[in-house]
Enzyme design. Structure first.
Site, PDB file in Angstrom:
ATOM      1  N   CYS A  48      33.503  46.633  45.027  1.00  0.00           N
ATOM      2  CA  CYS A  48      32.640  45.801  45.877  1.00  0.00           C
ATOM      3  C   CYS A  48      31.855  44.755  45.078  1.00  0.00           C
ATOM      4  O   CYS A  48      31.327  43.810  45.655  1.00  0.00           O
ATOM      5  CB  CYS A  48      31.678  46.670  46.682  1.00  0.00           C
ATOM      6  N   HIS A  95      25.805  42.742  49.320  1.00  0.00           N
ATOM      7  CA  HIS A  95      27.081  43.357  49.690  1.00  0.00           C
ATOM      8  C   HIS A  95      26.890  44.083  51.023  1.00  0.00           C
ATOM      9  O   HIS A  95      25.893  44.760  51.246  1.00  0.00           O
ATOM     10  CB  HIS A  95      27.521  44.335  48.600  1.00  0.00           C
ATOM     11  N   ASN A 106      32.603  47.182  55.980  1.00  0.00           N
ATOM     12  CA  ASN A 106      32.543  46.960  54.541  1.00  0.00           C
ATOM     13  C   ASN A 106      33.900  46.428  54.079  1.00  0.00           C
ATOM     14  O   ASN A 106      34.894  47.148  54.124  1.00  0.00           O
ATOM     15  CB  ASN A 106      32.208  48.291  53.847  1.00  0.00           C
TER      16      ASN A 106
HETATM   17  N1  ACO Z   1      30.962  60.308  63.118  1.00  0.00           N
HETATM   18  C1  ACO Z   1      30.202  61.348  63.427  1.00  0.00           C
HETATM   19  N2  ACO Z   1      29.677  62.159  62.522  1.00  0.00           N
HETATM   20  C2  ACO Z   1      29.929  61.915  61.229  1.00  0.00           C
HETATM   21  C3  ACO Z   1      30.730  60.836  60.808  1.00  0.00           C
HETATM   22  C4  ACO Z   1      31.255  60.005  61.816  1.00  0.00           C
HETATM   23  N3  ACO Z   1      32.029  58.946  61.548  1.00  0.00           N
HETATM   24  N4  ACO Z   1      30.804  60.823  59.483  1.00  0.00           N
HETATM   25  C5  ACO Z   1      30.080  61.863  59.036  1.00  0.00           C
HETATM   26  N5  ACO Z   1      29.561  62.521  60.076  1.00  0.00           N
HETATM   27  C6  ACO Z   1      28.719  63.702  60.077  1.00  0.00           C
HETATM   28  C7  ACO Z   1      28.848  64.479  58.790  1.00  0.00           C
HETATM   29  O1  ACO Z   1      29.990  65.303  58.836  1.00  0.00           O
HETATM   30  C8  ACO Z   1      27.559  65.265  58.793  1.00  0.00           C
HETATM   31  O2  ACO Z   1      27.712  66.362  59.654  1.00  0.00           O
HETATM   32  P1  ACO Z   1      27.150  67.809  59.223  1.00  0.00           P
HETATM   33  O3  ACO Z   1      25.674  67.610  59.041  1.00  0.00           O
HETATM   34  O4  ACO Z   1      27.537  68.633  60.384  1.00  0.00           O
HETATM   35  O5  ACO Z   1      27.870  68.114  57.954  1.00  0.00           O
HETATM   36  C9  ACO Z   1      26.564  64.316  59.459  1.00  0.00           C
HETATM   37  O6  ACO Z   1      27.356  63.313  60.139  1.00  0.00           O
HETATM   38  C10 ACO Z   1      25.601  63.638  58.518  1.00  0.00           C
HETATM   39  O7  ACO Z   1      26.330  63.133  57.438  1.00  0.00           O
HETATM   40  P2  ACO Z   1      25.580  62.498  56.229  1.00  0.00           P
HETATM   41  O8  ACO Z   1      26.564  62.309  55.121  1.00  0.00           O
HETATM   42  O9  ACO Z   1      24.315  63.215  55.956  1.00  0.00           O
HETATM   43  O10 ACO Z   1      25.179  61.078  56.846  1.00  0.00           O
HETATM   44  P3  ACO Z   1      24.357  59.943  56.147  1.00  0.00           P
HETATM   45  O11 ACO Z   1      23.142  59.688  56.927  1.00  0.00           O
HETATM   46  O12 ACO Z   1      24.232  60.144  54.668  1.00  0.00           O
HETATM   47  O13 ACO Z   1      25.309  58.693  56.346  1.00  0.00           O
HETATM   48  C11 ACO Z   1      26.956  57.347  55.248  1.00  0.00           C
HETATM   49  C12 ACO Z   1      26.618  58.710  55.801  1.00  0.00           C
HETATM   50  C13 ACO Z   1      26.941  56.322  56.373  1.00  0.00           C
HETATM   51  C14 ACO Z   1      28.342  57.377  54.615  1.00  0.00           C
HETATM   52  C15 ACO Z   1      25.903  56.980  54.200  1.00  0.00           C
HETATM   53  O14 ACO Z   1      25.733  58.002  53.269  1.00  0.00           O
HETATM   54  C16 ACO Z   1      26.248  55.724  53.493  1.00  0.00           C
HETATM   55  O15 ACO Z   1      26.272  54.658  54.039  1.00  0.00           O
HETATM   56  N6  ACO Z   1      26.461  55.782  52.175  1.00  0.00           N
HETATM   57  C17 ACO Z   1      26.834  54.640  51.419  1.00  0.00           C
HETATM   58  C18 ACO Z   1      28.269  54.716  51.256  1.00  0.00           C
HETATM   59  C19 ACO Z   1      28.963  53.415  51.414  1.00  0.00           C
HETATM   60  O16 ACO Z   1      28.572  52.494  52.067  1.00  0.00           O
HETATM   61  N7  ACO Z   1      30.085  53.368  50.762  1.00  0.00           N
HETATM   62  C20 ACO Z   1      30.937  52.253  50.853  1.00  0.00           C
HETATM   63  C21 ACO Z   1      31.573  51.969  49.585  1.00  0.00           C
HETATM   64  S1  ACO Z   1      30.375  51.728  48.366  1.00  0.00           S
HETATM   65  C22 ACO Z   1      29.672  50.319  48.587  1.00  0.00           C
HETATM   66  O17 ACO Z   1      30.207  49.515  49.284  1.00  0.00           O
HETATM   67  C23 ACO Z   1      28.381  50.092  47.925  1.00  0.00           C
END
Ligand code: ACO
Length: 324
Positions: A114, A251, A281
Site C-alpha cells: 500500500c 492511504h 482498499n
Molecule cells: N462481517 C461481519 N463480521 C465480521 C466480518 C465481516 N466482514 N469480519 C470480521 N467479523 C467479525 C469477526 O469475526 C469478529 O467476530 P468475533 O468477535 O465473533 O470473533 C468481530 O467481527 C470483530 O472483529 P474484529 O477483528 O475485532 O474487528 P475490528 O473492529 O478490529 O475491525 C478490521 C476489523 C476492519 C479488519 C480492522 O481491524 C481494520 O481495519 N484493520 C486494518 C486492516 C486493514 O485495513 N488492512 C488492509 C491492508 S493494510 C493497509 O492497507 C494499511
C-alpha cells in the site's frame, strides 16, 4: 537553481463492475451495517475480464493526455503493484508496450504494497532531481480481487481494484515551499512486522500468489501511528504547518484509520480526502486514484498544498509533501 518534480498530469481508471456490501452478504456471512461501521466501505470496483495492466494503461493514458505530452517524452515508467499480470517482465514493461513507449524508456515495478505509490513517486522524484531523467510516469495499479480469499469475511470485504497515475516533470524552483512540485518525501520500513500482513503464498514458496492475510488489529494501530508520523515528518521537512495544508490524502484502508490520522494531525475533516467509501482498499492505487478523482472534481486546485501518507505490508510507510 533548484530542480523540483511538478505534477503535470493525473489519471485514474476503475473497472466497470461495482460490488455493494449487500452483494458480498450473499457470498459470506456479513452485512452492510458491519462493513460500513467498521470500515466506511460501501462499494468497490472489481475486474472481470480486465488485467492489472489494462487498469494501469487506462490511468496512464488519461495522465498523459492531461499532461499534454507525447509518450516519447516519458523517460521512465514505474508501476507500484502487488498484482502484476506476469511474474516477469514487470507490469511497467507491459504498460510501456501498450503505450508504444520509445526504446530507452526505463521500466520497473515497485513492491511496497500500500506504500508502493509513495515509494515510486519518491524514487522518480529523486531521479529527476539528480538530472538522470526529466519526465516520469508513476502508476499505482492493483487487481486485489485476484489475491483475496472470497470465503474469508475478515478480508474479502476490504479490498477493491483500480489504478491511478501521475506524470511528473523537472521544473526549476527557488528551493522554498512556495515552489510548485514535490517539496519533500520520506520513506520508512520495519521488517519486524513481516508476518503481520502478507500473502499466504508466492512464486518461490508455493508457486501461487496466495491470499491476503493480516492481523487486522495490529495493522490498524500501526497504520494510525505511521501514517501520522510520515505526514508530520514531510510537513516539517518542507517547513509547512498543518494549518497550511489544503488536503491530506491518506492511504484509503479504513475510514476509522483515516479519521484518527486526521485528528492526530489536527486537520478539519473537510481537508481529509476520503475515497475508501466507493473504492475500498486498492493498495498502491489508492492515493493516485483519490488524487486524480479530486483534481477532476475541482476540489484540489493548482497551488494547493497536499500531504500524501501511506502504510502497507513490510511494514512499509512514507509520505510526500506537494504543492500542486
Ligand atoms: N462481517 C461481519 N463480521 C465480521 C466480518 C465481516 N466482514 N469480519 C470480521 N467479523 C467479525 C469477526 O469475526 C469478529 O467476530 P468475533 O468477535 O465473533 O470473533 C468481530 O467481527 C470483530 O472483529 P474484529 O477483528 O475485532 O474487528 P475490528 O473492529 O478490529 O475491525 C478490521 C476489523 C476492519 C479488519 C480492522 O481491524 C481494520 O481495519 N484493520 C486494518 C486492516 C486493514 O485495513 N488492512 C488492509 C491492508 S493494510 C493497509 O492497507 C494499511
Amino acid at each position: 537553481m533548484h530542480i523540483r518534480s511538478e505534477i503535470i498530469g493525473w489519471g485514474h481508471y476503475l473497472p466497470k463492475k461495482v460490488v455493494t456490501n449487500d452483494d458480498l452478504a450473499k457470498i459470506v456471512d456479513t452485512n452492510d451495517e458491519w462493513i460500513s461501521t467498521r470500515t466506511g466501505i460501501k462499494t468497490r470496483h472489481l475486474v472481470e475480464e480486465e488485467l492489472t495492466s489494462d487498469l494501469a494503461y487506462g490511468a496512464a493514458k488519461m495522465a498523459i493526455e492531461k499532461a499534454g505530452i507525447s509518450v516519447d517524452e516519458i523517460d521512465s515508467i514505474v508501476v507500484a503493484t502487488v498484482t502484476p499480470d506476469n511474474t516477469t517482465p514487470s507490469l511497467a514493461a507491459k504498460v510501456a508496450n501498450k503505450l508504444n513507449a520509445k526504446s530507452g524508456t526505463v521500466t520497473y515495478d515497485i513492491s511496497a504494497a500500500c506504500s508502493g505509490f509513495v515509494y515510486g513517486l519518491t524514487q522518480a522524484d529523486n531521479m529527476i532531481r539528480l538530472g538522470q531523467i526529466k519526465t516520469a510516469l508513476v502508476i499505482g495499479s492493483e487487481s486485489l480481487s485476484k489475491i483475496v480469499d472470497w470465503t474469508d469475511r475478515n478480508t474479502c470485504v476490504l479490498f477493491g481494484d483500480g489504478a491511478g497515475a501521475v506524470v511528473i516533470r523537472a521544473k526549476e524552483g527557488e528551493g522554498t515551499s512556495a515552489d510548485t512540485g514535490i517539496l519533500a518525501t520520506k520513506l520508512y520500513a520495519d521488517a519486524a512486522h513481516y508476518e503481520s500482513l502478507k500473502t499466504t503464498g508466492g512464486v518461490a514458496s508455493t508457486k501461487t500468489a496466495g491470499f491476503i492475510f493480516m492481523d487486522g488489529k495490529e495493522v490498524f494501530k500501526f497504520a494510525v501511528n505511521s501514517l501520522s508520523q510520515a505526514a508530520e515528518t514531510v510537513m516539517q521537512m518542507g517547513g509547512i504547518s498543518s494549518k497550511d495544508v489544503d488536503w491530506l490524502i491518506p492511504h484509503q484502508a479504513n475510514i476509522r484509520i483515516i479519521s484518527n490520522v486526521g485528528e492526530k494531525l489536527e486537520l478539519p475533516t473537510e481537508k481529509v480526502i476520503v475515497a475508501v467509501d466507493h473504492h475500498g482498499n486498492t493498495s498502491a492505487a489508492s492515493i493516485p486514484l483519490a488524487l486524480s478523482e479530486n483534481i477532476e472534481s475541482g476540489k484540489i486546485k493548482k497551488g494547493d498544498i497536499i500531504v500524501m501518507t501511506a502504510m502497507g505490508a513490510g511494514f512499509t510507510w512514507g509520505g510526500a509533501l506537494i504543492r500542486f
